[in-house]
Design a protein around this motif. Structure first.
Motif, PDB file in Angstrom:
ATOM      1  N   HIS A 136       0.349  -1.213   0.303  1.00  0.00           N
ATOM      2  CA  HIS A 136      -0.066   0.228  -0.242  1.00  0.00           C
ATOM      3  C   HIS A 136       0.864   1.024  -0.130  1.00  0.00           C
ATOM      4  O   HIS A 136       1.591   1.031   0.568  1.00  0.00           O
ATOM      5  N   ASP A 156       6.456   1.299   6.500  1.00  0.00           N
ATOM      6  CA  ASP A 156       5.091   1.370   6.214  1.00  0.00           C
ATOM      7  C   ASP A 156       4.310   2.654   4.756  1.00  0.00           C
ATOM      8  O   ASP A 156       3.941   3.489   5.879  1.00  0.00           O
ATOM      9  N   ASP A 157       4.069   1.846   3.661  1.00  0.00           N
ATOM     10  CA  ASP A 157       4.516   0.187   3.392  1.00  0.00           C
ATOM     11  C   ASP A 157       5.200   1.077   2.208  1.00  0.00           C
ATOM     12  O   ASP A 157       4.960   0.707   0.891  1.00  0.00           O
ATOM     13  N   GLU A 188      -5.161   2.416   1.878  1.00  0.00           N
ATOM     14  CA  GLU A 188      -5.205   1.003   3.439  1.00  0.00           C
ATOM     15  C   GLU A 188      -5.879   1.673   5.179  1.00  0.00           C
ATOM     16  O   GLU A 188      -6.003   0.781   5.916  1.00  0.00           O
ATOM     17  N   GLU A 189      -4.700   1.932   4.930  1.00  0.00           N
ATOM     18  CA  GLU A 189      -4.551   2.825   6.748  1.00  0.00           C
ATOM     19  C   GLU A 189      -6.373   3.602   6.753  1.00  0.00           C
ATOM     20  O   GLU A 189      -6.380   3.846   7.945  1.00  0.00           O
ATOM     21  N   ASP A 216       3.507  -6.010   3.507  1.00  0.00           N
ATOM     22  CA  ASP A 216       3.246  -4.770   4.466  1.00  0.00           C
ATOM     23  C   ASP A 216       3.952  -4.345   5.012  1.00  0.00           C
ATOM     24  O   ASP A 216       4.453  -6.079   6.257  1.00  0.00           O
ATOM     25  N   ILE A 217       4.896  -4.035   5.830  1.00  0.00           N
ATOM     26  CA  ILE A 217       6.503  -3.459   6.844  1.00  0.00           C
ATOM     27  C   ILE A 217       6.659  -4.212   6.596  1.00  0.00           C
ATOM     28  O   ILE A 217       7.288  -5.867   7.463  1.00  0.00           O
TER      29      ILE A 217
HETATM   30 ZN   LIG Z   1       1.193  -0.751   6.432  1.00  0.00          ZN
END
Ligand SMILES: [Zn+2]
Length: 455
Positions: A136, A156-157, A188-189, A216-217
């Motif tokens: 993302h 992130d990310d 995403e967030e 992701d991360i």
């Molecule tokens: Zn993330």
């Protein structure tokens, strides 16, 4: 130890009677070459590019040419279009745009949304399979509604987004029978909004979507609090049950209970495949399967796919540093908070990106899955009889019959055959079995568990 031998070693030392033959799985030279082209420096420059937009918050400006998510998505599109020129016309890039109205949660005004996508069309017109790799692009600070403050989102990310860009750079020069889609998601967030949009599209447009790798991360090697430093392990989160089981109106739940298949849902099966293939190609990296869909208190963009019944997993670094996630940029008691590139390990990110490449390339080069895989359970016997039909698409060299103890996390033995069936001197009551179709270059399809033939 070389991974190839490590794999053999693992097979030999598994706690099974060593009666049957063991297969050494070699690296496909084409995939090994692609893996070697992934570059830590290139990943670093993708992340620096993403960070340069100040914030990539979903609700940040989409009209400023230098700041905010609008500029960031144009920049990602530019990268994809640059790679399209080296693809012989197979790669096409676009921003899939839509407008969301305020939802009373994390969208407070009509939002101009856009997922940036690059599609590497498969070479075999009969092969309708689609594989998605995604991260993302949006970022945030402490307050999820703060769209103005700088939110570098390097890890992130930025890590997942940079991995997607780098995979597109390297893979777009090659041809694969099946289609691969590289996606930088938005929202995403704010509630997995980009993934909700794309997974719903996959349903309504009836995509033959076989696997989704959500990154992701995945580019930082250390934890706060426990101070662990480790760049040799990557987590893959997967759910054991089919994600849409609660909506299922057939007797699938009772079948899963009866045959003990609660550890072989699509996502779990994909995680096992990713572990085996990833470790085959990436040195000094262990893929750690985590038997849950995601971490506590957190969500991810694989989940909307899982809920719609697709095979989707989450790839995330082994140890997370919460001082560098979702934080306002500041220094407090001599601790620096914020998601900056300087806190990342780019060689670790390269290895984690390589796990994606190996998995995607091996899947996209493999035949489709074998059909009508069946285990004969009509008689009380101490052996196992399996039979199946050829896959619908793809040239087949043969098949692997996979076998593992019912309590074992991954496949322990592989038996190769060119036939459409196999009888094994192991009781079907004591092991799990599955069948994969294998291409001329040795690329395996996803495994298919047999359906019991009761009559
Ligand atoms: Zn993330």
């Amino acid at each position: 130890m070389n991974k190839r031998y490590a794999f053999l070693f693992a097979l030999l030392t598994a706690s099974l009677p060593s009666v049957a033959q063991t297969i050494i799985v070699n690296r496909d030279p084409q995939i090994a070459d692609l893996v070697s082209q992934l570059s830590a420096d290139s990943l670093r420059s993708h992340i620096n590019g993403l960070v340069s937009f100040g914030t990539r918050h979903t609700l940040s400006t989409t009209s400023d040419p230098k700041k905010g998510i609008g500029a960031a998505r144009q920049w990602i599109l530019g990268k994809f279009n640059q790679y399209a020129r080296q693809s012989g016309g197979r790669l096409t890039a676009t921003i899939d745009k839509w407008t969301l109205s305020a939802d009373g949660r994390r969208i407070d005004k009509p939002a101009d949304m856009g997922n940036v996508m690059a599609t590497l069309k498969g070479t075999d017109p009969a092969d309708t399979r689609v594989f998605i790799v995604q991260g993302h692009m949006d970022s945030r600070v402490t307050n999820v509604m703060n769209r103005d403050a700088d939110a570098p989102g390097a890890n992130d990310d930025g890590s997942g987004t940079a991995a997607v860009i780098e995979l597109c750079r390297v893979m777009s020069k090659s041809q694969f029978p099946a289609t691969i889609i590289f996606v930088a998601l938005t929202g995403e967030e704010q509630g997995l909004l980009g993934a909700e949009h794309l997974s719903e599209r996959a349903v309504t447009e009836k995509w033959n979507l076989e696997a989704v790798l959500n990154n992701d991360i995945m580019g930082s090697n250390n934890s706060n609090e426990t101070n662990i430093i480790d760049n040799t392990r990557l987590r893959v989160f997967s759910e054991g049950l089919p994600g849409n089981l609660l909506k299922d109106t057939t007797n699938r739940i009772s079948q899963i209970r009866q045959f003990g298949n609660e550890n072989d849902g699509k996502a779990r099966s994909l995680a096992r495949y990713l572990k085996e293939v990833g470790e085959r190609y990436v040195d000094n990296l262990e893929v750690v399967m985590v038997y849950r869909n995601d971490r506590y208190l957190r969500g991810g963009d694989h989940t909307p796919y899982v809920q719609r019944g697709f095979a989707a997993v989450r790839l995330t670094e082994m140890n997370e540093n919460y001082n560098h996630q979702h934080q306002d940029l500041r220094t407090e008691n001599s601790t620096e908070y914020g998601d900056y590139p300087k806190f990342m390990d780019f060689d670790y990110l390269r290895k984690n990106t390589a796990v994606n490449l190996a998995t995607l390339a091996n899947l996209a080069k493999a035949p489709t899955v074998p059909q009508k895989v069946t285990v004969d359970v009509r008689n009380l016997t101490n052996s196992t009889v399996l039979y199946w039909q050829a896959p619908q698409v793809g040239k087949v060299k043969g098949y692997y019959v996979l076998m593992r103890e019912t309590y074992w996390p991954f496949w322990q033995k592989k038996f190769f055959t060119t036939k459409l069936g196999m009888t094994l001197p192991y009781s079907k009551d004591n092991y799990y079995f599955a069948v994969q179709a294998v291409s001329e270059d040795g690329n395996e399809s996803l495994p298919v568990l047999p359906v019991p033939n009761l009559r």
